[in-house]
Design a protein around this motif. Structure first.
Motif, PDB file in Angstrom:
ATOM      1  N   VAL B  32      52.074  40.100  39.951  1.00 36.76           N
ATOM      2  CA  VAL B  32      50.845  39.882  40.735  1.00 36.76           C
ATOM      3  C   VAL B  32      50.643  41.005  41.744  1.00 36.76           C
ATOM      4  O   VAL B  32      49.544  41.559  41.875  1.00 36.76           O
ATOM      5  CB  VAL B  32      50.893  38.514  41.442  1.00 36.76           C
ATOM      6  N   GLY B  34      51.991  44.034  41.678  1.00 34.39           N
ATOM      7  CA  GLY B  34      51.803  45.303  40.985  1.00 34.39           C
ATOM      8  C   GLY B  34      50.400  45.438  40.426  1.00 34.39           C
ATOM      9  O   GLY B  34      49.766  46.490  40.543  1.00 34.39           O
ATOM     10  N   ARG B  35      49.888  44.338  39.855  1.00 29.61           N
ATOM     11  CA  ARG B  35      48.530  44.361  39.317  1.00 29.61           C
ATOM     12  C   ARG B  35      47.526  44.654  40.433  1.00 29.61           C
ATOM     13  O   ARG B  35      46.604  45.449  40.277  1.00 29.61           O
ATOM     14  CB  ARG B  35      48.225  43.007  38.671  1.00 29.61           C
ATOM     15  N   GLU B  36      47.756  44.002  41.588  1.00 26.74           N
ATOM     16  CA  GLU B  36      46.872  44.204  42.724  1.00 26.74           C
ATOM     17  C   GLU B  36      46.946  45.661  43.198  1.00 26.74           C
ATOM     18  O   GLU B  36      45.927  46.279  43.514  1.00 26.74           O
ATOM     19  CB  GLU B  36      47.266  43.248  43.848  1.00 26.74           C
ATOM     20  N   ALA B  37      48.183  46.206  43.221  1.00 25.85           N
ATOM     21  CA  ALA B  37      48.366  47.575  43.694  1.00 25.85           C
ATOM     22  C   ALA B  37      47.654  48.563  42.782  1.00 25.85           C
ATOM     23  O   ALA B  37      47.087  49.556  43.235  1.00 25.85           O
ATOM     24  CB  ALA B  37      49.853  47.902  43.777  1.00 25.85           C
ATOM     25  N   LEU B  38      47.677  48.284  41.485  1.00 27.29           N
ATOM     26  CA  LEU B  38      47.095  49.236  40.533  1.00 27.29           C
ATOM     27  C   LEU B  38      45.581  49.088  40.406  1.00 27.29           C
ATOM     28  O   LEU B  38      44.881  50.052  40.112  1.00 27.29           O
ATOM     29  CB  LEU B  38      47.753  49.066  39.162  1.00 27.29           C
TER      30      LEU B  38
END
Lengths: 279, 133
Positions: B32, B34-38
């Protein structure tokens, strides 16, 4: 029933209660003097607060077995001690709240009750774990206690108690939300990594059972998988539970929930790692 | 190697379960975040829409409850919400509320007080400003 009128047993219990009162004040003061806590009792949804009080009671019952304020040998005794710890926590909370002029007779009874109920969580915890902190030697040997806490489930439970206590101490403040908003997702990822590293370093080097090294035959990788990963998962779960109880997860999306959990998970994982030293 | 497999054989079931569940939760959290960061753009400003919820009689007039919905990734702190009540032939009545936080892709609730009944009148509620957290 011979213990009923035994003056030594009663005197010993009274001293335990006095120590527990001191512990309740010591562990409760940071939250007793936190502004958000004064009104939180009214703002938290009553059912969530009731659930939390119940969960805290169960925690106290199990904690009593791991080193409560008096040595126990039966579940009945554990329940009695947990009730006593709650009573001591409430007395200590009420006394300090009145002393600091935060509670007074003009406050409506239900508001006062909420105020004391929520403060009784940290103070009862303090009352319960005081024995280890204030007594040089208890009624039982250290080895007995070590033996009871050495099991794997026991270790996980202690991590849970430590994580819950630290998470609960920090979660009421607005700062947790604010920090989560200020951090970018990359900060959150880095914080999760640092939390894992610190937890692992503490678990691996300090040793969960208070021993110098990690359990025999356990390499770093295995300790990581068996203690650090579940420990961090417990810290995150406790953070989420406390945030949910305070209604802090109600309006965000999944990403902001994860970010708040990562923020509170940092102190919670340190609490999990050093639980054995405190409890 | 024999030592190692012996050690694995002695691993209690509970340890496997705990490690497995822990890994699952850790992977979920990192996914979650990592997805937000990317996917999150840099410094996205909040984008707030106000949805009126209802009108209730209050002690000194009426209260209109509303929901502030943030459709962008940025968080709005100290969000100012202004309600303007226009009644034909009268001065418009103005009310303001401050919402502490509306998280990115999140929502928050609030209310505006009016002396006159907004039902049957022309009521507009809009966000007027915020602070970066």
């Amino acid at each position: 029933m011979t213990a009923l009128w035994d003056s030594d047993a009663n005197w010993g219990y009274a001293r335990g209660v006095a120590r527990a009162l001191a512990g309740a004040v010591l562990f409760g003061l940071p939250l007793l003097m936190t502004m958000e806590m004064w009104s939180l009792g009214m703002n938290v949804e009553p059912r969530r607060l009731a659930l939390f009080l119940l969960a805290n009671f169960l925690l106290l019952v199990i904690l009593s077995r791991f080193g409560g304020f008096e040595p126990t040998s039966s579940v009945t005794e554990d329940i009695l001690d947990a009730l006593a710890a709650y009573a001591i926590g409430m007395v200590a909370s009420t006394a300090v709240l009145f002393l600091l002029a935060l509670a007074n007779t003009s406050i409506p009874p239900d508001e006062m009750l909420g105020m004391i109920a929520i403060q009784s969580i940290p103070t009862s915890f303090g009352a319960m774990i005081t024995r280890k902190q204030f007594s040089a030697g208890g009624g039982e040997s250290e080895e007995d206690q070590e033996a009871r806490t050495a099991g794997y489930a026991g270790q996980l439970f202690l991590m849970m108690a430590g994580a819950l206590f630290l998470a609960f101490n920090i979660a009421p403040t607005e700062e947790v939300l604010l920090i989560a908003f200020k951090m970018t997702p990359w900060h959150s990822l880095a914080l999760a990594g640092v939390s894992l590293f610190v937890l692992h370093a503490l678990v691996f080097n300090v040793g969960l059972t208070g021993q110098e090294a990690a359990p025999e035959g356990y390499g770093a990788g295995r300790v990581f998988l068996i203690f650090t990963v579940p420990g961090y998962a417990i810290a995150i779960l406790m953070s989420l539970y406390v945030l949910w109880t305070f209604g802090r997860l109600d309006h965000g999306d999944l990403a902001s929930v994860a970010e708040s959990a990562a923020v509170l998970g940092f102190p919670a994982s340190i609490g999990a790692a050093i639980a054995r030293l405190v409890v | 190697m024999a030592d190692r497999s012996a050690a694995l054989d002695r691993t209690p079931l509970l340890e496997w379960i705990a490690a497995g569940l822990g890994l699952l939760l850790l992977a979920g959290l990192l996914f979650v975040l990592g997805r937000e960061a990317l996917t999150a753009g840099p410094d996205q400003p909040p984008s707030i829409t106000i949805r009126q919820q209802g009108v209730k009689a209050a002690v000194n007039g009426y209260v209109v409850t509303f929901e502030a919905i943030n459709s962008a990734g940025g968080t709005a702190a100290a969000l100012q919400v202004e309600g303007m009540l226009a009644r034909p032939g009268h001065e418009p009545e103005r009310s303001v509320a401050t919402i502490d936080y509306v998280p990115g892709h999140g929502r928050a609730e609030g209310g505006l007080f009016f002396a006159h009944d907004p039902r049957g009148a022309m009521l507009t509620i809009r966000p007027t400003g915020y602070q970066s957290p």
